[in-house]
Design a protein around this motif. Structure first.
Motif, mmCIF file in Angstrom:
data_model
loop_
_atom_site.group_PDB
_atom_site.id
_atom_site.type_symbol
_atom_site.label_atom_id
_atom_site.label_comp_id
_atom_site.label_asym_id
_atom_site.label_seq_id
_atom_site.Cartn_x
_atom_site.Cartn_y
_atom_site.Cartn_z
ATOM 1 N N GLU A 270 0.832 -1.206 0.000
ATOM 2 C CA GLU A 270 0.000 0.000 0.000
ATOM 3 C C GLU A 270 0.867 1.257 0.000
ATOM 4 O O GLU A 270 0.608 2.213 -0.741
ATOM 5 N N ASP A 274 1.124 4.214 -2.926
ATOM 6 C CA ASP A 274 0.887 5.621 -2.597
ATOM 7 C C ASP A 274 2.033 6.501 -3.081
ATOM 8 O O ASP A 274 1.843 7.685 -3.377
ATOM 9 N N ASP A 305 -3.869 -4.276 -14.076
ATOM 10 C CA ASP A 305 -3.584 -3.648 -12.785
ATOM 11 C C ASP A 305 -2.665 -4.547 -11.966
ATOM 12 O O ASP A 305 -1.798 -4.070 -11.238
ATOM 13 N N THR A 340 -2.424 2.098 -9.993
ATOM 14 C CA THR A 340 -3.681 2.662 -10.470
ATOM 15 C C THR A 340 -4.620 2.854 -9.280
ATOM 16 O O THR A 340 -4.446 2.230 -8.229
ATOM 17 N N GLU A 341 -5.603 3.692 -9.446
ATOM 18 C CA GLU A 341 -6.551 3.910 -8.357
ATOM 19 C C GLU A 341 -7.312 2.631 -8.040
ATOM 20 O O GLU A 341 -7.645 2.353 -6.888
ATOM 21 N N ARG A 342 -7.605 1.842 -9.082
ATOM 22 C CA ARG A 342 -8.305 0.574 -8.855
ATOM 23 C C ARG A 342 -7.455 -0.357 -7.997
ATOM 24 O O ARG A 342 -7.947 -1.007 -7.073
ATOM 25 N N LYS A 344 -5.053 0.478 -5.924
ATOM 26 C CA LYS A 344 -4.924 1.013 -4.566
ATOM 27 C C LYS A 344 -6.138 0.647 -3.723
ATOM 28 O O LYS A 344 -6.013 0.289 -2.546
ATOM 29 N N ALA A 345 -7.323 0.754 -4.311
ATOM 30 C CA ALA A 345 -8.540 0.395 -3.579
ATOM 31 C C ALA A 345 -8.546 -1.085 -3.231
ATOM 32 O O ALA A 345 -8.952 -1.478 -2.130
ATOM 33 N N THR A 403 -13.518 -5.005 -10.321
ATOM 34 C CA THR A 403 -12.910 -3.712 -10.002
ATOM 35 C C THR A 403 -11.477 -3.608 -10.500
ATOM 36 O O THR A 403 -10.933 -2.498 -10.568
#
Length: 764
Positions: A270, A274, A305, A340-342, A344-345, A403
């Motif tokens: 994580e 970031d 991803d 990618t934002e995906r 990270k989520a 996702t």
């Protein structure tokens, strides 16, 4: 048993898009979906890193409703989509981008332009999927007892302070990571000092390939200081305090500490995302053999991803790339994730599941499998039929409730411990090219203090780079010829795949092991008597060692594997007992073929012929003749003129040709030590015999309740009971009976002690 059955969690998940709960949009669900039947889950076998492999290749239940194609371009590193609504044109369009990946790399070959005649697909529309979570399996549910026990096994929750530490965000880029550029791909491993040898071996493998940048996440202070002393980029990871109170140094895969270690790993992933870094993560027991970035950054994989390795051992199914391996665990031992934002989520949800769950087996890998399989697995790319499975055209799938877009790495190029060390795919299928990496899964032989099985496998294949120079340069050696430790069977040396091949295979397996085990016992004794280290001769196995049913003496999923294969030591010996109390140094088979061994050692060989005529007419060869029935003193006297020779090679040391030390006490002491090293117990349970037996305890109507324990399913008794009452080992005694009451055989027969040995002479 519960610990093993717990690992079935990741396999017993939604793999086929079954019915039950409606998925809404692209949101991550916190549910733990499970739709595979209890039979399929329990009839799986497990690897040492929490992996599973199933009996059958389950295809994907692809969604066919109006998938919308899109043309993919890269604009400033961001995916831009141009939607097309005409389904009739979906198969005729191709991805238009020929630009390189936006992710930078230190390898210029990473940006090679590959053809992109494939079509990216939109995620599927909302659909009905199953939702069977842990609560469904607890208490008075109708699920099998083994499944209820699996889900009910609990561990202590993390303390509030530990959870707070894991939620702490990085404040800026740590000094140890300032050598990594934003958007760069970073090779990462983790480790405590207990696995320092493997960490340093991983580092050496990256150095050989000039893979940069690299980083070691230190899980304790000692590992951090060791890295600093070697100028290896490293830092102490946030959240490591959960490991401070562990009661053992070596973190075994089934321990509570192993689960806690997963929280630290997911937290670091994580943090890297970031920072905008794209980590290529691998466990410390991985060896890199080729730079993977040209594969990761081109073709279909460029649009993933996440790229992940697999525990699937079915190389044929994986080469076809039709999704037939998707029911098998994804293995986090090798994976690449982009910031990618995906992604990270997903990682946030992944870390949360590992951190908050009190289910004992909810380590990072099972949690990864649970989350990715929630909502089913659905196609994310359409490739030309003729190119399916080829480099640049590997499948991508939508996972984790659609996702994220994920690619599963080929199991023969990002090899697991079975495809590389047992099937030896790289040897028998050179057309597939050299592997990029191997992960030492599917192995035995580790103790509570050291991963002996992993290390010896890497040594046997020339992939262990951290032995000191003295391992290769110092000492004097004794060995036995390969021919003298192998049985020369009639007919084809390879075992076929005909219906009775399993009988041929297990018969050969036992016969050759009987010769090998007494040969090695005698060689160890002579090495001890002569003050030499034993170089093990090449060992062949005709039957796989696995935790499950066999077909053709091969693991399910590997039915076309070549037999015999080169035996890893952990398949045939009690490996930890070879270190310490045995009192004899040894070297792996193939030692003399390694270029690290000086030519002065490899060429300085004295050959000992035991009985028979000396047919070697090469005057350069030095040969000593011994009659069968000799003892250690006789051998020492005969070889006294060659005491300085680097290598003494016996042509044979079978039963009765060596008669011990000439001292009953010395014989007894050696026997007590050697017997532990040579002891090894393994069952071999055969599908062919099980079918003839009538398939008892298989859960089908009229065949009794399904029994997940392999031996009990095949023989009607627990493994411990069968083992305790066996009259013979190493002999085919059950599967040829009529009727068959037990469709398993047991190994291995221990050789007679030196005191029990009947000495032979040249006349008998």
């Amino acid at each position: 048993a519960i610990a093993l059955m717990a690992l079935a969690c990741a396999l017993a998940l939604t793999a086929t898009g079954a019915r039950g709960r409606r998925r809404q949009g692209w949101g991550l669900s916190s549910s733990m979906s499970m739709s595979m039947s209890a039979r399929d889950a329990a009839d799986s076998s497990y690897d040492d890193d929490g992996g599973a492999m199933g009996d059958d290749a389950l295809g994907l239940d692809y969604v066919h409703e109006s998938l919308v194609a899109r043309r993919v371009t890269r604009e400033g590193g961001v995916l831009a989509e141009e939607r097309e609504d005409d389904d009739d044109e979906r198969h005729s369009r191709v991805a238009s981008s020929s630009s390189s990946s936006s992710l930078s790399s230190s390898s210029s070959s990473s940006n090679t332009s590959w053809s992109e005649d494939f079509t990216m697909l939109d995620p599927p529309p909302a659909l009905v999927v199953s939702n069977m979570n842990g609560d469904d399996v607890h208490g008075s549910s109708t699920h099998p007892k083994w499944m209820r026990e699996m889900w009910s096994a609990q561990t202590q929750a993390l303390s509030a302070s530990a959870r707070l530490e894991l939620e702490t965000k990085l404040q800026g880029v740590p000094d140890a990571l300032k050598h990594v550029k934003t958007g760069e791909q970073l090779f990462v491993t983790f480790g405590t000092a207990s696995v320092k040898d493997f960490v340093f071996n991983w580092v050496e493998s990256t150095k050989k390939l000039k893979l940069e940048p690299i980083f070691v996440g230190a899980l304790d202070e000692e590992m951090f200081q060791l890295c600093r002393s070697r100028n290896i980029p490293s830092m102490l990871l946030t959240g490591r305090s959960v490991l401070d109170a562990r009661n053992t140094q070596f973190i075994a895969h089934g321990s509570e500490s192993f689960k806690k270690m997963g929280t630290v790993k997911t937290k670091f992933v994580e943090d890297l995302l970031d920072m905008g870094v794209a980590p290529i993560l691998s466990d410390a027991d991985v060896v890199w053999m080729r730079d993977p970035r040209p594969v990761f950054n081109n073709g279909t994989y460029k649009y993933a991803d996440i790229l992940i390795s697999t525990d699937c051992i079915d190389t044929e199914a994986d080469r076809n790339d039709t999704g037939a391996c998707n029911h098998v665990n994804f293995n986090t031992g090798i994976f690449h994730i982009r910031p990618t934002e995906r992604a990270k989520a997903f990682v946030a949800a992944w870390k949360n599941l590992v951190t908050t769950s009190t289910i004992a087996w909810m380590r990072d890998q099972p949690a990864f499998n649970i989350l990715t399989r929630d909502g089913g697995i659905h196609p994310a790319v359409d490739v030309p039929k003729h190119a399916r499975g080829l480099a640049g055209y590997r499948s991508l799938v939508y996972v984790a409730n659609a996702t994220i877009r994920m690619g599963v790495l080929p199991n023969y190029q990002f090899s697991n411990g079975h495809t590389y060390f047992v099937q030896e795919h790289q040897k028998y299928h050179v057309e597939d090219g050299d592997p990029y990496a191997v992960h030492t899964t599917y192995q035995y032989g580790d103790s509570s203090s050291y991963a002996y099985g992993k290390r010896e496998r890497l040594r046997q294949h020339g992939l262990w780079y951290v032995d000191p120079a003295s391992y290769w340069n110092d000492g004097k050696f004794l060995t036995v010829s390969a021919e003298g430790s192998q049985v020369q069977f009639d007919g084809d040396s390879a075992v076929g795949t005909d219906p009775d091949a399993y009988i041929t295979a297990i018969t050969r397996h036992f016969e050759e092991d009987k010769l090998r085990r007494v040969t090695i016992r005698n060689a160890l004794a002579l090495a001890k008597a002569l003050g030499r280290a034993l170089i093990l001769p090449e060992a062949r196995c005709y039957c796989d060692k696995i935790w499950n049913t066999l077909r053709g003496c091969r693991a399910l999923g590997a039915e076309t594997a070549h037999l015999p294969y080169a035996c890893p030591m952990d398949h045939i010996y009690n490996l930890p007992a070879w270190f310490g109390a045995l009192g004899v140094e040894f070297r792996h088979d193939g030692f003399l073929k390694d270029e690290r061994v000086p030519e002065t050692i490899r060429s300085d060989v004295v050959r000992v012929r035991v009985g028979g005529a000396d047919n070697d007419d090469n005057p350069a060869h030095r040969t000593v003749n011994l009659e069968p029935g000799f003892d250690a003193k006789t051998a020492a006297d005969a070889l006294s003129a060659y005491a300085d020779a680097a290598v003494i090679e016996f042509d044979r040391l079978d039963d009765g040709v060596f008669c011990g030390f000439g001292d009953p006490e010395a014989d007894a002491d050696f026997d007590s030590r050697a017997s532990r090293a040579l002891a090894s117990e393994q069952y071999f349970c055969f599908e062919e015999a099980y079918i003839k037996q009538g398939k008892p305890n298989n859960g089908e109507p009229g065949h009794g309740e399904y029994q997940p324990q392999v031996v009990e399913r095949h023989c009607g008794q627990p493994e411990s009971s069968m083992s305790a009452t066996l009259m013979t080992r190493g002999e085919v005694s059950h599967i040829t009976r009529e009727p068959i009451a037990c469709s398993c055989e047991w190994a291995y027969a221990s050789p007679r002690t030196l005191a029990q040995t009947t000495c032979r002479s040249s006349n008998n």
